[in-house]
Design a protein around this motif. Sequence first.
Motif, PDB file in Angstrom:
ATOM      1  N   GLN A  32       6.824  -9.606  10.908  1.00  0.00           N
ATOM      2  CA  GLN A  32       7.126  -8.391  10.149  1.00  0.00           C
ATOM      3  C   GLN A  32       6.899  -8.652   8.667  1.00  0.00           C
ATOM      4  O   GLN A  32       6.756  -9.796   8.242  1.00  0.00           O
ATOM      5  CB  GLN A  32       8.553  -7.924  10.403  1.00  0.00           C
ATOM      6  CG  GLN A  32       9.620  -8.927  10.048  1.00  0.00           C
ATOM      7  CD  GLN A  32      11.013  -8.455  10.453  1.00  0.00           C
ATOM      8  OE1 GLN A  32      11.171  -7.689  11.390  1.00  0.00           O
ATOM      9  NE2 GLN A  32      12.013  -8.916   9.741  1.00  0.00           N
ATOM     10  N   ASN A  34       7.561  -6.435   4.558  1.00  0.00           N
ATOM     11  CA  ASN A  34       8.093  -5.244   3.888  1.00  0.00           C
ATOM     12  C   ASN A  34       6.954  -4.324   3.468  1.00  0.00           C
ATOM     13  O   ASN A  34       5.927  -4.792   2.973  1.00  0.00           O
ATOM     14  CB  ASN A  34       8.913  -5.626   2.652  1.00  0.00           C
ATOM     15  CG  ASN A  34      10.240  -6.242   3.016  1.00  0.00           C
ATOM     16  OD1 ASN A  34      10.785  -5.990   4.087  1.00  0.00           O
ATOM     17  ND2 ASN A  34      10.772  -7.052   2.124  1.00  0.00           N
ATOM     18  N   SER A  35       7.171  -3.035   3.639  1.00  0.00           N
ATOM     19  CA  SER A  35       6.194  -2.048   3.197  1.00  0.00           C
ATOM     20  C   SER A  35       6.240  -1.971   1.676  1.00  0.00           C
ATOM     21  O   SER A  35       7.178  -2.466   1.039  1.00  0.00           O
ATOM     22  CB  SER A  35       6.510  -0.669   3.787  1.00  0.00           C
ATOM     23  OG  SER A  35       7.602  -0.087   3.100  1.00  0.00           O
ATOM     24  N   GLY A  38       9.393  -0.781   0.487  1.00  0.00           N
ATOM     25  CA  GLY A  38      10.557  -1.622   0.704  1.00  0.00           C
ATOM     26  C   GLY A  38      11.115  -1.663   2.116  1.00  0.00           C
ATOM     27  O   GLY A  38      11.935  -2.509   2.425  1.00  0.00           O
ATOM     28  N   GLU A  39      10.684  -0.752   2.998  1.00  0.00           N
ATOM     29  CA  GLU A  39      11.165  -0.779   4.381  1.00  0.00           C
ATOM     30  C   GLU A  39      10.470  -1.906   5.145  1.00  0.00           C
ATOM     31  O   GLU A  39       9.366  -2.301   4.801  1.00  0.00           O
ATOM     32  CB  GLU A  39      10.865   0.550   5.111  1.00  0.00           C
ATOM     33  CG  GLU A  39      11.380   1.803   4.454  1.00  0.00           C
ATOM     34  CD  GLU A  39      10.430   2.369   3.407  1.00  0.00           C
ATOM     35  OE1 GLU A  39       9.198   2.142   3.514  1.00  0.00           O
ATOM     36  OE2 GLU A  39      10.913   3.010   2.477  1.00  0.00           O
ATOM     37  N   ILE A  40      11.116  -2.367   6.189  1.00  0.00           N
ATOM     38  CA  ILE A  40      10.511  -3.410   7.025  1.00  0.00           C
ATOM     39  C   ILE A  40       9.458  -2.779   7.942  1.00  0.00           C
ATOM     40  O   ILE A  40       9.717  -1.756   8.575  1.00  0.00           O
ATOM     41  CB  ILE A  40      11.580  -4.134   7.863  1.00  0.00           C
ATOM     42  CG1 ILE A  40      12.487  -4.961   6.944  1.00  0.00           C
ATOM     43  CG2 ILE A  40      10.940  -5.036   8.918  1.00  0.00           C
ATOM     44  CD1 ILE A  40      13.655  -5.618   7.642  1.00  0.00           C
ATOM     45  N   ASP A  42       7.895  -3.629  11.198  1.00  0.00           N
ATOM     46  CA  ASP A  42       8.038  -4.498  12.360  1.00  0.00           C
ATOM     47  C   ASP A  42       6.771  -4.350  13.193  1.00  0.00           C
ATOM     48  O   ASP A  42       6.499  -3.283  13.745  1.00  0.00           O
ATOM     49  CB  ASP A  42       9.271  -4.082  13.156  1.00  0.00           C
ATOM     50  CG  ASP A  42       9.563  -4.982  14.333  1.00  0.00           C
ATOM     51  OD1 ASP A  42       8.680  -5.785  14.713  1.00  0.00           O
ATOM     52  OD2 ASP A  42      10.671  -4.874  14.884  1.00  0.00           O
ATOM     53  N   ASN A  98       5.050  -3.109  -7.227  1.00  0.00           N
ATOM     54  CA  ASN A  98       4.688  -2.366  -6.018  1.00  0.00           C
ATOM     55  C   ASN A  98       4.453  -0.903  -6.332  1.00  0.00           C
ATOM     56  O   ASN A  98       3.529  -0.288  -5.799  1.00  0.00           O
ATOM     57  CB  ASN A  98       5.784  -2.524  -4.958  1.00  0.00           C
ATOM     58  CG  ASN A  98       5.858  -3.934  -4.427  1.00  0.00           C
ATOM     59  OD1 ASN A  98       4.845  -4.557  -4.169  1.00  0.00           O
ATOM     60  ND2 ASN A  98       7.072  -4.438  -4.283  1.00  0.00           N
ATOM     61  N   THR A 116       1.722  -2.994   2.168  1.00  0.00           N
ATOM     62  CA  THR A 116       2.908  -3.842   2.085  1.00  0.00           C
ATOM     63  C   THR A 116       3.272  -4.086   0.623  1.00  0.00           C
ATOM     64  O   THR A 116       2.534  -3.687  -0.281  1.00  0.00           O
ATOM     65  CB  THR A 116       2.652  -5.202   2.761  1.00  0.00           C
ATOM     66  OG1 THR A 116       1.761  -5.970   1.939  1.00  0.00           O
ATOM     67  CG2 THR A 116       2.089  -5.037   4.156  1.00  0.00           C
ATOM     68  N   THR A 117       4.361  -4.787   0.433  1.00  0.00           N
ATOM     69  CA  THR A 117       4.703  -5.233  -0.910  1.00  0.00           C
ATOM     70  C   THR A 117       3.643  -6.222  -1.382  1.00  0.00           C
ATOM     71  O   THR A 117       2.900  -6.785  -0.573  1.00  0.00           O
ATOM     72  CB  THR A 117       6.078  -5.943  -0.931  1.00  0.00           C
ATOM     73  OG1 THR A 117       6.059  -7.010   0.003  1.00  0.00           O
ATOM     74  CG2 THR A 117       7.207  -4.993  -0.611  1.00  0.00           C
ATOM     75  N   THR A 119       2.144  -9.486  -2.054  1.00  0.00           N
ATOM     76  CA  THR A 119       2.464 -10.658  -1.241  1.00  0.00           C
ATOM     77  C   THR A 119       1.491 -11.798  -1.497  1.00  0.00           C
ATOM     78  O   THR A 119       0.287 -11.566  -1.649  1.00  0.00           O
ATOM     79  CB  THR A 119       2.378 -10.248   0.258  1.00  0.00           C
ATOM     80  OG1 THR A 119       3.265  -9.161   0.473  1.00  0.00           O
ATOM     81  CG2 THR A 119       2.721 -11.384   1.177  1.00  0.00           C
TER      82      THR A 119
END
Length: 184
Positions: A32, A34-35, A38-40, A42, A98, A116-117, A119
């Motif tokens: 998984q 983080n978007s 900020g949400e995960i 999965d 972000n 995603t964030t 990364t």
Amino acid sequence: MKKLVFIVLIFIMFFFKNLASANYDKVFYDLQINSISGEIIDFSKYKDKAVLVVNTASYCGFTKQYEGLQKLWEKYESKGLIVLGIPSDSFNQEKKSNKEAKEFCEVNFDITFPLTTITDVKGENAHEIFKWAKDNYGKSAIPKWNFYKILINKEGKIEDTFSSLTKPTSQKIIQKIEKTLKIY
């Protein structure tokens, strides 16, 4: 003598087959991230879908590839393809937040596929996705630059990788996506 040669050949085939296949302790769908909001995300919700993972950047010479990625998303989403953009500053070419990266993608390219964030994609601080890819596919899964692409098949394993030079809408990528999605 022929029988002995045959047995040796069979043995060699099985020996090399095992060396060539990756030993996946985890598949992509076990991970998984983080978007960008900020949400995960999965990845288990992407089970039985193909995923094109792309490390992106706002200030890169390849940034126009966002257009091709959006086209792939629009054409193949309903057929089971997820395009996943992973903004990264690993090559020092991404916005600093972000919020800025998300706005850049939406305003300049009308991006609607998941992002995603920001990364890390290489080195010690690389996200688990990229460590997993390296562990299971080797060094060819490590992004060499921005807009490096990793195609995950429906079993959650790496199908292929594509360099930054390979455009998202190239025949090479489209053929591999269609084969992975079983679109003939």
